[in-house]
Motif scaffolding. Structure first.
Motif, short mmCIF file in Angstrom:
data_model
loop_
_atom_site.label_atom_id
_atom_site.label_comp_id
_atom_site.label_asym_id
_atom_site.label_seq_id
_atom_site.Cartn_x
_atom_site.Cartn_y
_atom_site.Cartn_z
N CYS A 1 0.83 -1.20 0.00
CA CYS A 1 0.00 0.00 0.00
C CYS A 1 0.87 1.25 0.00
O CYS A 1 2.10 1.18 0.04
N GLY A 2 0.21 2.38 0.01
CA GLY A 2 0.93 3.63 0.01
C GLY A 2 1.87 3.77 1.19
O GLY A 2 2.93 4.38 1.09
N LEU A 3 1.51 3.20 2.34
CA LEU A 3 2.35 3.29 3.53
C LEU A 3 2.99 1.96 3.90
O LEU A 3 3.55 1.81 4.98
N ILE A 4 2.88 0.96 3.03
CA ILE A 4 3.51 -0.33 3.27
C ILE A 4 4.51 -0.58 2.16
O ILE A 4 4.13 -0.79 1.02
N GLY A 5 5.79 -0.55 2.49
CA GLY A 5 6.81 -0.67 1.46
C GLY A 5 7.39 -2.06 1.34
O GLY A 5 8.06 -2.35 0.35
N VAL A 6 7.17 -2.94 2.33
CA VAL A 6 7.83 -4.24 2.33
C VAL A 6 6.82 -5.33 2.69
O VAL A 6 5.99 -5.15 3.59
N SER A 7 6.91 -6.45 2.00
CA SER A 7 6.12 -7.63 2.33
C SER A 7 7.07 -8.77 2.66
O SER A 7 8.10 -8.95 1.99
N HIS A 8 6.73 -9.52 3.71
CA HIS A 8 7.54 -10.67 4.13
C HIS A 8 6.86 -11.93 3.62
O HIS A 8 5.73 -12.24 4.00
N ILE A 9 7.52 -12.68 2.75
CA ILE A 9 6.98 -13.91 2.17
C ILE A 9 7.75 -15.08 2.77
O ILE A 9 8.98 -15.07 2.80
N GLU A 10 7.03 -16.09 3.24
CA GLU A 10 7.70 -17.22 3.87
C GLU A 10 7.05 -18.52 3.47
O GLU A 10 5.87 -18.57 3.09
N VAL A 11 7.84 -19.59 3.55
CA VAL A 11 7.30 -20.94 3.42
C VAL A 11 6.62 -21.28 4.74
O VAL A 11 7.26 -21.27 5.79
#
Length: 650
Positions: free
Chosen positions: A393-403
Motif C-alpha cells: 500500500c501507500g504506507l507499506i513498502g515491504v512484504s515478508h513472504i515465507e514458506v
C-alpha cells in the motif's frame, strides 16, 4: 487375535534366491541381526552400528525411531488393559534426508497394530495380492491364526553414504513381530504410487491406482522406465529363519515382451484371475551376488522401549525365539533406485505408501490374512508460501513472504519474474519491496532435483493504508467442505469492519462476507462453505476498513481442496509471544498429546486434552518467560503424529 505381517522385498530370479546367503549382516551401517539395539550386533556390544532403538548401550551408533512418549505408554499399559489394544505410529527421530553417521537417512516408521478383534484384517476367503484393493473385503471383527497376527512392524530406508548419488546404494530395512512362531510365515510389503488409504468405518480401501486397482510400470521400446508403478516384496520365513524373498512390480502383461534396462523378468505373473491384463510380475537383478539378507530374534531379545503387547493382551519386555523377523534389501542392485529411474532423482523414492500384509501360504496367490496400513512413507511437505502483506500500500513498502511449512533439511531458493527481492534469495523466507510474482523452489537436499515450487503474487494499491500491528493472527482449517477462518486484532476502536475476500486463483479476489468490528471483541471467526467449489484450491484474505475508510489487507491463506477430511494441525500466530493458538483437525473425537522440545532436544512442555470431530482451536499459554528461538512441536492426534516448527519471539 490379529493379522500377520509380511516382510517383502525385491527379488532375484529363483536361481539367485537359492544361492542367496541369509543371516545377520551390517548393511549401510544398520544392524540386520534380529535385534532392535543400536551399538549391539549379533548379541554382542559393538559401537557404531545403527538400529531401530537404543536401550542405553554406549557407542556411536544411533537409533532411528522417535520414542516420544514411550515411558508414558508403557506405564499406562500397566494400569489400563484396554489401552493395550490401541495402535500408534512413530516416525523417524531425525528430519527426513538428514545425514547421520555419514549415511543419508531418508525415512523410518514404527507402527503398533490393533490388538484384539478389529477390522484391519482380511475377510476369510478370496482376498488375493493380484486383486484390486477395491475388491478386498474386511470384516467388522474377526480373529486370524496366531502365526498370521502382526503385532508391530517397522520400515527404514537409507543410503550407504551421505550423498543422493548412485554410488551410495539405497537400502530398505524391514522388521516385524508376530504372535506365534510355530510353522512357516508369509509376508508382503506392498508399495504404492498413489495415496491409497483404508477407511475403517466403511472397511474399504480408497485412493488406489488406475490400472485394475494399482499403478502399472511403463517402459519405452528400449526397456527404459518412463513411469514407475507399484511394487510388492514377498518374504517366506521358515520355523527359524528367512528362506526366500521375491520382488514383483505391477505391469500390463504386454510389458513382459520388453527387456527392461534395470532388471530382469523372472517368469512369474499373477493378476486377479487367469488372463488378467494387469498383474504382479517377478523381477531379479541384472547382476549376480547377494542383494538381501534377513534373520530372526533369539530367545529373550529386547522388545524395545514400547515393550510388546501379545495377542492375549499381556505386556512383555522380550521376544521369544523367532518372534521378531528382520530383513534388508539393496534397492539399487535390484534396479529400483530413483537415481536409475526417470533421469536420476537421487532424492526421490520409488513409492509413496506402504501396506504390510500376511498371507496364508507360500503361494503368492494364497488368501491374505492381516494388514497394517497403508501409511505414508517419506512424503515431505511440499512448499506452500504466504505473505504478511499480499498488497503493498501507500504506507507499506515491504512484504515478508515465507514458506509456511518449512522442512528442516530442504533447500529453498527464491526468484521473481518482475519484482524485487531484498537481500538473500535462499532460505525459507524473503522480504520484497515491489509488486510482482515470487517463486520458491524446494529441493530435498542440495544437488537434488526440484521437489516442489510455489508462487506468491504481490500487488500494489496506492490508496490503501495500514494500521500498525493491527492483525495479530489470521488462520483457518478445512474440514467437510467448510473453511473455518479465525483472526485476532488489536486497536479495535480504529476498525469499522472486515470483508472476507475469496479467490480460486490467488490473483482475482471477490468479497464474500462482511463482519462488523466491535471495541469489545478482538477475536473473530467465520465459516465458509465450499460445496459448490470445483477449483483445486481456494484462497482467502481479510480486507480491513478503518473508521477513516482507509484499507489494509491480511496475509493470504490457501487451502487445497484435496485436504478435505484429512487430520492436521497449524499454529497461529507463529512466531508466538505468550499464547499459542493450536488449530487441530480431527476426523473423530480424539485425545491429543502435545510435546514441545527446545533446539537441544529437551522436553519443555506437555499438554493433554480431548478434541471433538472437525476443527478445534486450543489456546496454550506460558511462553512469556521462555527464551526466544526455534522449538519443535509434536502433536499426537489419536494415532497420527504431526510436527511443526514453533518460533518464539520477544
Amino acid at each position: 487375535m490379529k493379522k500377520i505381517f509380511y516382510l517383502i522385498i525385491l527379488l532375484l530370479s529363483w536361481s539367485y534366491l537359492n544361492a542367496q546367503t541369509i543371516g545377520s549382516a551390517l548393511k549401510a551401517g544398520f544392524g540386520v541381526d534380529g535385534d532392535l539395539r543400536a551399538n549391539y550386533y549379533n548379541n554382542f556390544v559393538q559401537s557404531g552400528n545403527d538400529d531401530w532403538f537404543n536401550n542405553g548401550t554406549p557407542g556411536a551408533g544411533v537409533s532411528v525411531i522417535d520414542t516420544t512418549g514411550a515411558a508414558a505408554i508403557v506405564a499406562r499399559y500397566a494400569i489400563d488393559p484396554a489401552f493395550r489394544q490401541l495402535p500408534f505410529y512413530r516416525g523417524m527421530k531425525y528430519p527426513a534426508y538428514s545425514v547421520v553417521n555419514n549415511k543419508l537417512l531418508i525415512d523410518a516408521v514404527f507402527i503398533r497394530d490393533y490388538h484384539g478383534d478389529d477390522s484391519t484384517i482380511f475377510a476369510s476367503g478370496g482376498n488375493k495380492n493380484g486383486d484390486s484393493p477395491a475388491n478386498w473385503s474386511c470384516p467388522v471383527a474377526q480373529s486370524v491364526p496366531d502365526k498370521n497376527e502382526i503385532l508391530d512392524m517397522m520400515v527404514h530406508v537409507r543410503r550407504a553414504g551421505p550423498n543422493p548419488v548412485q554410488s551410495d546404494s539405497l537400502w530398505l530395512f524391514g522388521g516385524l513381530s508376530i504372535e506365534n512362531t510355530n510353522g512357516d510365515r508369509y509376508f508382503d510389503f506392498e508399495m504404492y504410487q498413489t495415496d491409497i488409504y483404508y477407511d475403517r468405518p466403511s472397511r474399504k480401501f480408497y485412493g488406489y491406482g488406475p490400472d485394475a486397482g494399482h499403478t502399472s510400470w511403463k517402459f519405452d521400446a528400449s526397456g527404459n522406465i518412463t513411469k514407475p508403478g507399484d511394487i510388492i516384496f514377498s518374504a517366506d520365513y521358515g520355523s527359524s529363519n528367512l528362506t526366500s524373498i521375491e520382488a514383483r512390480i505391477w505391469v500390463d502383461k504386454a510389458s513382459l515382451l520388453i527387456t527392461p534396462v534395470g532388471f530382469n523378468w523372472n517368469g512369474s505373473f499373477d493378476g486377479a484371475a487367469n488372463g488378467s491384463q494387469y498383474g504382479y510380475a517377478g523381477i531379479s537383478p541384472k547382476t549376480s551376488g547377494n542383494f538381501y539378507t534377513g534373520t530372526v530374534s533369539i530367545n529373550n531379545a529386547w522388545a524395545g522401549p514400547f515393550s510388546l503387547v501379545r495377542g492375549d493382551n499381556s505386556v512383555v519386555t522380550t521376544y521369544t525365539a523367532d518372534q521378531f523377523m528382520e530383513f534388508s534389501v539393496n534397492l539399487t542392485k535390484l534396479g529400483l533406485d530413483p537415481v536409475t529411474l526417470l533421469g536420476g532423482n537421487g532424492c526421490g523414492m520409488p513409492f509413496r505408501r506402504i501396506l504390510v500384509k500376511s498371507r496364508a501360504s507360500t503361494s503368492f496367490t494364497s488368501a491374505l490374512k492381516d494388514f497394517v496400513g497403508p501409511f505414508d512413507f517419506f512424503l515431505a511437505p511440499r512448499a506452500k508460501v504466504q505473505a504478511d502483506q499480499s498488497v503493498l500500500c501507500g504506507l507499506i513498502g515491504v512484504s515478508h513472504i515465507e514458506v509456511k511449512n518449512p522442512f528442516p533439511t530442504s533447500v529453498y531458493t527464491w526468484s521473481t519474474t518482475n519484482g524485487h527481492i531484498i537481500g538473500s534469495t535462499t532460505g525459507s523466507s524473503i522480504n520484497v519491496d515491489s509488486a510482482g510474482t515470487y517463486i520458491v523452489t524446494q529441493q530435498l537436499q542440495s544437488g537434488c532435483s526440484v521437489y516442489a515450487t510455489d508462487t506468491m503474487v504481490i500487488f500494489f494499491n496506492s490508496s490503501c493504508f495500514i494500521l500498525a500491528n493491527n492483525i495479530l493472527g489470521f488462520n483457518g482449517n478445512l474440514f467437510n467442505k467448510q473453511v473455518q477462518l479465525n483472526w485476532s486484532v488489536s486497536q479495535n476502536n480504529q476498525i469499522a469492519y472486515f470483508e472476507i475476500e475469496k479467490s480460486i486463483d490467488g490473483v482475482h479476489f471477490i468479497s464474500t462476507s462482511k463482519v462488523l468490528a466491535s471495541s469489545q471483541v478482538n477475536k473473530y471467526s467465520l465459516a465458509d462453505q465450499l460445496i459448490e467449489t470445483s477449483a483445486a484450491q481456494v484462497y482467502y484474505r481479510l480486507k480491513i476498513i478503518n473508521t477513516k475508510d482507509n484499507i489494509s489487507y491480511s496475509k493470504t491463506l490457501r487451502f487445497s481442496i484435496g485436504e478435505f477430511n484429512k487430520p492436521g494441525i497449524s499454529i497461529a500466530p507463529n512466531p508466538v509471544r505468550d499464547v499459542m493458538q493450536l488449530n487441530v483437525t480431527s476426523l473423530t473425537e480424539n485425545k491429543i498429546q502435545l510435546f514441545i522440545y527446545d533446539i537441544a532436544g529437551r522436553l519443555m512442555k506437555t499438554f493433554r486434552t480431548n478434541v471433538s470431530k472437525g476443527n478445534s482451536n486450543l489456546s496454550i499459554s506460558g511462553f512469556k518467560e521462555w527464551p526466544a528461538g526455534i522449538y519443535s512441536l509434536k502433536v499426537l492426534v489419536g494415532e497420527n503424529l504431526f510436527t511443526e516448527k514453533l518460533v518464539l519471539a520477544k
